[in-house]
Design an enzyme around this catalytic site. Structure first.
Site, mmCIF file in Angstrom:
data_model
loop_
_atom_site.group_PDB
_atom_site.id
_atom_site.type_symbol
_atom_site.label_atom_id
_atom_site.label_comp_id
_atom_site.label_asym_id
_atom_site.label_seq_id
_atom_site.Cartn_x
_atom_site.Cartn_y
_atom_site.Cartn_z
ATOM 1 N N GLU A 85 49.730 14.824 66.135
ATOM 2 C CA GLU A 85 48.298 14.965 66.399
ATOM 3 C C GLU A 85 48.026 16.031 67.451
ATOM 4 O O GLU A 85 47.115 16.855 67.290
ATOM 5 C CB GLU A 85 47.701 13.633 66.892
ATOM 6 C CG GLU A 85 47.861 12.485 65.923
ATOM 7 C CD GLU A 85 49.087 11.618 66.187
ATOM 8 O OE1 GLU A 85 48.978 10.385 66.039
ATOM 9 O OE2 GLU A 85 50.152 12.173 66.542
ATOM 10 N N CYS A 116 47.750 10.360 72.077
ATOM 11 C CA CYS A 116 47.069 11.095 71.014
ATOM 12 C C CYS A 116 45.623 10.633 70.863
ATOM 13 O O CYS A 116 44.729 11.452 70.632
ATOM 14 C CB CYS A 116 47.832 10.948 69.708
ATOM 15 S SG CYS A 116 49.463 11.736 69.792
#
Length: 179
Positions: A85, A116
């Site tokens: 991510e 993330c």
């Protein structure tokens, strides 16, 4: 040092390349767009697998096109923050020329961790679509709620479970083979 872009609303302005059907009916490619983008995230996960990394992949979509891709690179880059991510968000920021990604959607093969999820909040991602739940480190709903925590002012639309079986299988196979 090159000049930095300071346009707060910098985002790609391109037409959707998919052909229109000429009616009110959606084009067949538009019927399951989340699944199509998740397929691309799974391809990114495959790249991580081929590099010996935990197979997690992510793509960022803005205005109907991919503007960032990422896959786990923790080992390759000797970087504990090099999650799929984060890598996709970094590429997206560079592509659109802005750290705010308000018009973007992030597709990832597993429920994001706390780091993330926090990065998505700071980037102001509009929507998150993920595959499998992560009962050990998920920070959307499984272990904790970093994304959409009641005290945070930015809320992210969330859809989980998209191609969850395939996403989970890739991870389970990877860990089974390492034992």
């Amino acid at each position: 040092m090159p000049p930095q872009k300071t346009t707060p609303s910098a985002s790609p302005k391109t037409k959707d390349p998919r052909p229109k059907t000429g009616s009110d009916q959606p084009h067949p490619d538009e019927l399951y767009p989340d699944e199509l983008w998740m397929e691309e995230a799974l391809r990114c996960a495959q790249r991580a697998l081929e590099a010996g990394e935990v197979p997690v992949g992510a793509v960022v979509v803005c205005e109907g096109r991919i503007v960032g891709r990422g896959w786990n690179r923790n080992i390759t880059d000797s970087d504990p923050t090099a999650h799929a991510e984060v890598m996709a968000l970094r590429e997206t920021g560079a592509t659109v020329g802005n750290h705010r990604l308000e018009d973007c959607e992030l597709f990832v093969t597993i429920e994001p961790c706390a780091m993330c999820a926090g990065a998505m909040v700071h980037a102001r991602i509009r929507r998150l679509v993920y595959g499998a739940d992560d009962p050990k480190a998920g920070a959307v709903k499984s272990v904790m709620q970093v994304l959409n925590h009641p005290q945070l002012n930015h809320k992210v639309e969330v859809r989980g479970g998209v191609l969850a079986g395939r996403s989970a299988e890739v991870l389970q196979t990877f860990f089974r083979n390492r034992r």
